[in-house]
Each structure stands twice: as structure tokens, then as C-alpha cells.
Design an enzyme around this catalytic site. Structure first.
Site, PDB file in Angstrom:
ATOM      1  N   LYS B 175       0.796  -1.239  -0.331  1.00 23.59           N
ATOM      2  CA  LYS B 175       0.383   0.229   0.186  1.00 23.59           C
ATOM      3  C   LYS B 175       1.302   1.127   0.260  1.00 23.59           C
ATOM      4  CE  LYS B 175      -1.686   2.376   3.322  1.00 23.59           C
ATOM      5  NZ  LYS B 175      -1.295   3.832   2.131  1.00 23.59           N
ATOM      6  N   CYS B 283      13.688  10.477   7.290  1.00 24.78           N
ATOM      7  CA  CYS B 283      13.555   9.501   8.625  1.00 24.78           C
ATOM      8  C   CYS B 283      15.039   9.534   8.817  1.00 24.78           C
ATOM      9  CB  CYS B 283      13.217   8.508   8.742  1.00 24.78           C
ATOM     10  SG  CYS B 283      13.825   7.784   7.775  1.00 24.78           S
ATOM     11  N   GLU B 380      10.030  14.780  16.361  1.00 23.29           N
ATOM     12  CA  GLU B 380      10.838  14.454  14.425  1.00 23.29           C
ATOM     13  C   GLU B 380      10.583  15.883  13.865  1.00 23.29           C
ATOM     14  OE1 GLU B 380       9.582  11.404  12.665  1.00 23.29           O
ATOM     15  OE2 GLU B 380      11.442  11.566  11.327  1.00 23.29           O
TER      16      GLU B 380
END
Lengths: 337, 469
Positions: B175, B283, B380
């Protein structure tokens, strides 16, 4: 677009013709040890990162009007060079004519910055270029090896200056540099600079050639750059064009960073000249991108950036014709020299 | 590009079973690009069944045969790389320079690399070797892999997931993220072009609901997720105690440590690359810059000078360095955290740059005077926002670098080799780059410590996640 011949570079801000070093970086050359400490205290260069940066800038896309501007700028920055043992006055005169008017069919093409010859041909070039604004550059100091006594180097320089050279391209003694005799290199540059002074007190512009392909790494290239700038160079130049590895984008980038940092430290602006191996317009444009993105507009002029090249000019002219006419011409539509 | 897309199930483009559709927009303009199906539980079930049905034949193929398909896919990706790069850039907002020079070469490289492993799994070090040879039981594929990938590197994350899964003999239901489904759907076309057997790769589009239905489906044997720590945690919770294997690649807040003897010019490039690559939506982005106090001013001056040369704008312009933020929601989050940084007393700086009037944009930003307690030093941000902290000794650098719930990546800049090794050995991070940043390679494992997840992707280690060993 610099369609007029380049103006004479302004004299360095702090230097007098005789003794520029101490005024620029006080105490740096007090002793061999002090000079070594200073040069080895400069930040290092990481080769992998340097190559990546130079390659990334090489992918910049320059199109249309920007390209036309860059091509004319590059032409005006060329030191049209002939440094062969077989050079004759005829060959030099022919090159000078080309420097004045690179494309006989198109007067809008700017002149090149200079013609670069051996000292014995400087007078011929001087005579051929008088009134053109194109400058005469002469290589001196036992070019290209730099392996001669100081007296020979100074005599070589004096001869070039007396013959009417506006600019002197000197080579450093790579042997002295590599064996750590930095002060010797420093003092030679200072002495040659003094020998550039004419009787009227003005001085020929001094370009210092490192032969970066022989310096054994980018840390040394940066050190050589600072050494020459501190000793009074007006220009720093990568190479002679006489060895296997001449100017490359990474090595030029190191020198560009060095002049940037030197101006930040001293307020003195120094020029940069990559030489050897730059043959195509595409290459030249990549160098201009390096200059623009490292130093900005301040250096985008023949006063502060030069190409040492002989075959580059024809490729630039062909590209220029292509931009003007929309069609590619061919080598027969530009002059061979 | 079509105006409307369905799923890719059992080798065919199929309509979604539900009525709901989602729209993907061009982040650079905010204008809609295409509609695509919101996958329902029924769609997911259909895809998992197709993958299950394809599994025996696919896993039964000799490794060398599977390798042929992977090599073919890799070559088609190379052939169509310009098309894919443009599509990725339009859908994601990242500059074409990055999709062309970084994403697509890496995508092809991953397929090539894992194609090479497909017939060598017995030699990957996972077989049950005894001193008298092997016991006869080699590594075996797990079955159906459910893979959910993020929007920051749509095609690269697809490659990281699909290439090792196929090489090891698993079948896949993937997905893509709801803001960037287009290149995955184009990849479906490539699978067909390569003649990949039906059902080996299935792609179901939709948002988090589709992802939840997929990861919780009882017919899957393996779940691989890359995305936020929050979602990763909920997946881990839902799978806890089941036989389903799980690998998670989650958030990060990497420290980029610059010692006083660093090669400054290259360090500045690394800092820029670390935080402004893909608009900081990475990331493993180097979002916390730890600079030794003695060179702080010098580094900051050089960094600001360099930041002033960054070109922000149209992602399809080949000279653009920084593109658009992927979505309005992400932009809002970046703004909120940057405002929090200012409110908490850090000094904010951005170069003068004109941002386009439409679309989602955020100027490259650096915060100085950041302390470890500020939100911008802990959370983050996933955007082009750099927080600068200082340290005095190597011990302090390591302590500050490790002082985060995350542990995905880190950078060390110094000319001294022993200091690189000393520092790297003490950093709790899955990847430690030295004198470089954000370098990826299919041969090199990638994954996290702590809340950055578990499991490794890439390299020989990446095979283990898809093998019963």
C-alpha cells in the site's frame, strides 16, 4: 555582458609592490615553523565530499540567455595560450590577432582577456596587442618545472616584464613545497613579485601556478593557495598544462574556497585561474557555475577569473554561432589560430 | 497519467469495491493530479488472496528464475527512469534533480542487487550450517508480505520492500501512501511489462484505514512498515503475540556531530544535504546539528552563506535544490514546530527567498541557541528545519547525540580517524555516516534503534526479514 575588453585589474588593496606578505597575514611567515603551523592548521579537505559537490554543480542546467551570457563571459576570461617549444613570432602574432577579434565575421564577440606566451615572445605579443586592451601574459620562473636557482627565476621574470608583459605566470618549486620548505616557496614568490615591478613603480600582475596534479592531495592544494596568497599572489592558478592531470573542477573548487576564505580573513580579493584540459563550452560553463555558486558575482569577471586554454575558444565560438544562427557550424567556420 | 486509478490485483488494474475515492495533488501547485481508490477491507482481502494463490508457484521457482524477473524489472526501471523521475517529482514535490540523480538510480540498484541474491540464499549465512556441512534446511520464504510505505521516497521505499521480498520468494501486497500513489501504480505497469506472474505483486491504494486493514489481515505472514513511530506502535500492538513477522522503520532525530577539526566546507555540504535533502522529509535527516563550540561561529557563518545559495521552487526545474512540502498537513506540522522553536527562545534564521504563491512551501530554516529541552531538539519535524546545539568535549557530543528516543542515523565530521571510530562505537544509531551524510546503497543495511524501529532493510541483513531462518 562584457563585450568591451576587460579593464586592468585594480591593484591589490593592501600590497605594495615590494612587500605584501606581512601586511596581509601578519606573522604567518615569521619562520618556516610558523608558516607550517599556519598552513597545517587550515581546515582539511574531504576528497569524497569535494568530488560530490563539484559533480553536483556540474549538473546545473544553463539554457538560452544565461548560456549566451556565460559563453561571452567565458570568452572574455580566456588567456589564449601557446606554450610550445615550436612557437614562432608568426604563430604568436596570429594568436594575438585572434585574441583581439576571435570571430572575424562577428564583431560582437568580446576579445579574450590575454595572450599567454613564453618570455622571449612577450615583446612580439606586446607589439601585436598594443591598443587592443588584450593583455600580455608571460610564463616565467623556469616554467614549467620551476627547477632553477632563484637568480635564474628572477632574471626570467625581469625579462618578461621588460618585454612588456602585463601579467607574469610563475610556477612554484613543487619539490620545495613537498619537502616542507614552505618558507623557501614563500620567499621565492615574494622575490618574483618584487621582480615584477617596472621602473615606473607599477607592477605586472602575478599569477602563481601550483601544478596541482603534482601536489599530492587537496589538503596541499589548499595550503599552497594560502601560501601564495599570503606571499602576495594576485592570482592563483592550478597548473601549467604540461602534466597528465591539470585543472579539474574539484581542484578549482578548493582554490575558490581558499580565495573566498582569504578575502573574509584579510579583505583582499585574489583571482583564480584553472588551466589545462578545459576544452569545451560545457566544461567552461561548469567552471563558471562553480565560481558563481562558491563566490558569487564578485568573481564573475576577467579581473578575477581566467581560463588558461587554447582550444576552448573555438568551441565557445561554435556554440555562440549555434545560439545566434540556430544551426551547428563546424570547425571550418572558426579559425585554427 | 490517468485521471482515475483503481488497484492492481492479480496482475490487473481493477476498480475499487467501495465508492470512496481520494485525490492526489501536486504539492508545488496544490492542484489535483488524479483520483484513486480508497481500498476497502474487501479490496485488501482480494489482494491478499491473489498473493496467497500466487505464492506456491512463485516460491517454487528456482532462485535463478526469480532473479530473471527482478533483473528485467530493474532494466525496465532504468529505461523508463526519466518518466518515473518526472512522475515522482510531480506527485511528491521533490526536485527533479533528486529523483533523477538519487531516487531512480537507487531504485534500479535495489532491484539489481536483490536479483543477485535470489539464487544465492543458501549462501547468505542463514542456512543451518553444522560443522559437518549443512543440515539440509535452507532459508525459506515466509509467504505473503504486507507492506506499507511512506510518501517521502515513494518509489525507493517500494523498491526497498518489494525487491528483497520477491528475491526471497514471497508474494506482496503493497500500500503506497495516500499522497503519493502514482509511481507505485506506474510500477504495477512495469510488473506487467516484465511479465511477472499474476498475483506476485499487488498494489492497493488508500489511506491509513486501508493500511490498517492490510496489516491486520489474517492471511498475511509478514508485515513491513515504514512511517511514523505512532502508527508503527499501533501496528506492533495489533500484531503482538501473533505468528506474523514484523519489521518497522520509523522516525528519527539524527545528530550530525561536527568536531573542530572537521573539513569545514565539506561538513557544511553534509549539513545541508543532511537536513535539506528532500526538504528534510527524511527519517534519517540530520536535524540536530551538534557543533563543537570552538568552531560554532565559523560553521554557522559558512552554513548561512551556503543556505543563501539554495534555490527553492518549481520541483521540475532542473536547477531547483529545495522543492515543495509534500502536503498541507505536513506543512502545518512543520510550521507549528518552527513556531514552537521561536516561542521557546531559539533564534530562527532563513535566507531571503521568495516562495511560490501557490502550493506548499517552507523556506530552509536554521535555529541557533537551541537547548536540549526545546521541542525542536526533541521531536521529529520532518521538514527543512535544522536545530543547532553545541558541545565542548567528545563525551558531551555523544551524550547529547544519544539523548533522544530515536536512534536511526547519525553523522560524525572530523579529520581524525580514531575520533570517528571512538564516536561511532558509542552512538546508538542504526547508521553512522562519517564525513558524509544521507548516503544510501543497496548493499548496506538500514534500520533503527529504540523508537526508530527494528529490523533491517538493504544488504544481506535485509533478506532475513523475508526468510524463515
Amino acid at each position: 555582458m562584457p563585450s568591451t575588453p576587460p579593464a586592468a585589474p585594480p591593484p591589490p588593496a593592501t600590497a605594495t609592490a615590494a612587500g605584501p606578505g606581512p601586511a596581509r597575514l601578519a606573522g604567518v611567515a615569521a619562520s618556516d615553523a610558523a608558516l607550517r603551523r599556519f598552513l597545517h592548521g587550515l581546515p582539511g579537505v574531504d576528497a569524497v565530499g569535494l568530488h560530490a559537490r563539484a559533480a553536483a554543480l556540474g549538473t546545473r542546467s544553463i539554457k538560452a540567455s544565461a548560456k549566451a551570457y556565460a559563453i561571452d563571459l567565458a570568452i572574455s576570461m580566456i588567456d589564449l595560450t601557446t606554450l610550445e617549444g615550436a612557437d614562432t613570432p608568426g604563430k604568436v602574432r596570429s594568436l594575438c590577432a585572434k585574441a583581439r577579434r576571435p570571430d572575424p565575421g562577428d564583431p560582437s564577440v568580446p576579445s579574450t582577456a590575454a595572450v599567454c606566451v613564453y618570455p622571449d615572445l612577450a615583446a612580439t605579443a606586446r607589439a601585436a596587442l598594443t591598443g587592443s586592451g588584450v593583455r600580455v601574459a608571460a610564463v616565467a620562473t623556469a616554467f614549467p618545472s620551476g627547477r632553477a636557482g632563484l637568480a635564474v627565476k628572477l632574471a626570467d621574470t625581469a625579462e618578461a616584464v621588460a618585454a612588456g608583459a602585463d601579467e607574469v605566470d610563475m610556477v612554484i618549486d613543487r619539490g620545495a613545497f613537498l619537502s616542507g620548505r614552505y618558507l623557501e616557496v614563500f620567499e621565492t614568490i615574494q622575490a618574483v613579485r618584487a621582480a615584477c615591478v617596472r621602473p615606473d613603480g607599477s607592477a605586472a600582475h602575478l599569477k602563481v601556478i601550483f601544478e596541482t596534479g603534482e601536489l599530492g592531495g587537496y589538503d596541499n592544494v589548499r595550503r599552497a593557495g594560502w601560501l601564495a596568497m599570503a606571499a602576495g599572489a594576485d592570482f592563483i592558478k592550478t597548473s601549467t598544462g604540461k602534466v597528465a592531470v591539470n585543472a579539474t573542477p574539484p581542484v578549482t573548487l578548493v582554490l575558490l574556497e581558499a580565495v573566498r576564505d582569504f578575502r573574509a580573513a584579510t579583505g583582499v580579493q585574489i583571482g583564480v585561474k584553472p588551466a589545462g584540459g578545459i576544452r569545451t563550452s560545457k566544461d567552461a560553463l561548469k567552471y563558471l557555475v562553480l565560481v558563481n555558486e562558491t563566490l558569487g558575482d564578485d568573481w564573475l569577471s576577467p579581473d578575477w577569473f581566467r581560463f588558461g586554454a587554447s582550444s576552448l575558444l573555438n568551441d565557445l565560438l561554435m556554440q555562440r554561432q549555434k545560439l545566434t544562427t540556430g544551426r551547428y557550424s563546424g570547425p571550418d567556420y572558426v579559425t585554427v589560430d | 497519467m490517468a485521471s482515475r486509478y483503481g488497484h492492481f490485483i492479480n496482475g490487473e488494474a481493477v476498480e475499487g469495491s467501495g465508492r470512496e475515492t481520494l485525490t492526489t495533488v501536486d504539492p508545488a501547485t496544490g492542484l489535483p493530479l488524479a483520483e484513486f481508490a480508497q481500498g476497502t477491507a474487501k479490496d485488501v482481502d482480494r489482494a491478499v488472496r491473489a498473493a496467497r494463490a500466487a505464492f506456491p508457484d512463485w516460491s517454487g521457482l528456482p532462485g535463478a528464475e526469480r532473479a530473471k524477473y527482478l533483473f528485467r524489472i530493474a532494466r525496465i526501471i532504468q529505461e523508463r527512469s526519466r518518466e518515473l523521475a518526472v512522475l515522482e517529482s510531480i506527485d511528491n514535490g521533490k526536485p527533479i534533480r533528486e529523483t533523477r540523480d538519487v531516487d531512480l538510480p537507487l531504485v534500479a540498484a535495489h532491484f539489481f542487487y536483490y536479483a543477485g541474491w535470489a539464487d544465492k540464499l543458501e549462501y547468505a549465512g542463514f542456512g543451518r550450517s553444522t560443522t559437518a556441512g549443512t543440515s539440509g534446511a535452507g532459508p525459506r520464504p515466509l509467504g505473503v508480505a504486507a507492506q506499507v510505505i511512506p510518501w517521502n521516497f515513494p518509489l525507493l521505499m517500494l523498491a526497498w520492500k518489494i525487491a528483497p521480498a520477491l528475491a526471497t520468494g514471497n508474494t506482496v501486497v503493497l500500500k503506497p501512501a495516500e499522497t503519493t500513489p502514482l509511481t507505485a501504480l506506474r510500477f504495477a505497469e512495469i510488473c506487467r511489462q516484465a511479465g511477472l506472474p499474476r498475483g506476485v505483486v499487488n498494489i492497493v491504494t488508500g489511506d491509513g484505514r486501508t493500511g490498517a486493514a492490510l496489516t491486520a489481515h489474517p492471511g498475511v505472514d509478514k508485515v513491513a512498515f515504514t512511517g511514523s513511530t505512532e502508527v508503527g506502535r499501533s501496528i506492533a500492538r495489533s500484531l503482538a503475540g501473533s505468528r506474523v513477522r514484523l519489521s518497522l522503520e520509523l522516525g528519527g532525530k539524527a545528530a550530525n556531530i561536527v568536531y573542530d577539526d572537521a573539513p569545514i566546507d565539506q561538513a557544511v555540504e553534509g549539513i545541508v544535504d543532511g537536513i535539506f535533502f528532500n526538504q528534510g522529509q527524511v527519517c534519517c535527516a540530520g536535524s540536530r546539528l551538534l557543533v563543537q563550540e570552538s568552531v560554532h561561529d565559523e560553521v554557522m557563518e559558512a552554513l548561512k552563506r551556503r543556505m543563501a545559495t539554495l534555490r527553492v521552487g518549481d520541483p521540475l526545474d532542473k536547477n531547483t535544490d529545495v522543492g515543495a512540502i509534500n502536503s498541507a498537513a505536513q506543512l502545518a506540522r512543520i510550521r507549528e514546530l518552527a513556531d514552537a522553536g521561536e516561542a521557546e527562545g531559539a533564534q530562527r534564521w532563513s535566507p531571503d527567498c521568495e516562495l511560490p504563491a501557490t502550493g506548499y512551501w517552507f523556506a530552509p530554516t536554521v535555529f541557533t541557541g537551541v537547548s536540549a529541552t526545546h521541542r525542536i531538539a526533541r521531536e521529529e519535524i520532518f521538514g527543512p528545519v535544522l536545530s543547532v546545539l553545541t558541545f565542548r568535549t567528545p563525551e558531551e557530543a555523544v551524550a547529547k547525540a544519544n539523548n533522544t528516543p530515536y536512534g536511526l542515523s547519525a553523522g560524525v565530521w572530523t579529520e581524525k580517524g580514531s575520533r570517528i571510530l571512538w564516536t561511532a562505537a558509542r552512538l546508538r544509531a542504526g547508521v553512522v555516516w562519517s564525513n558524509t551524510f544521507n548516503k544510501f546503497d543497496p548493499t548496506s543495511p538500514f534500520g533503527g534503534y529504540k523508537e526508530s524501529g527494528y529490523g533491517r532493510e538493504g544488504g544481506r541483513h535485509g533478506l532475513e526479514a523475508y526468510l524463515d531462518v
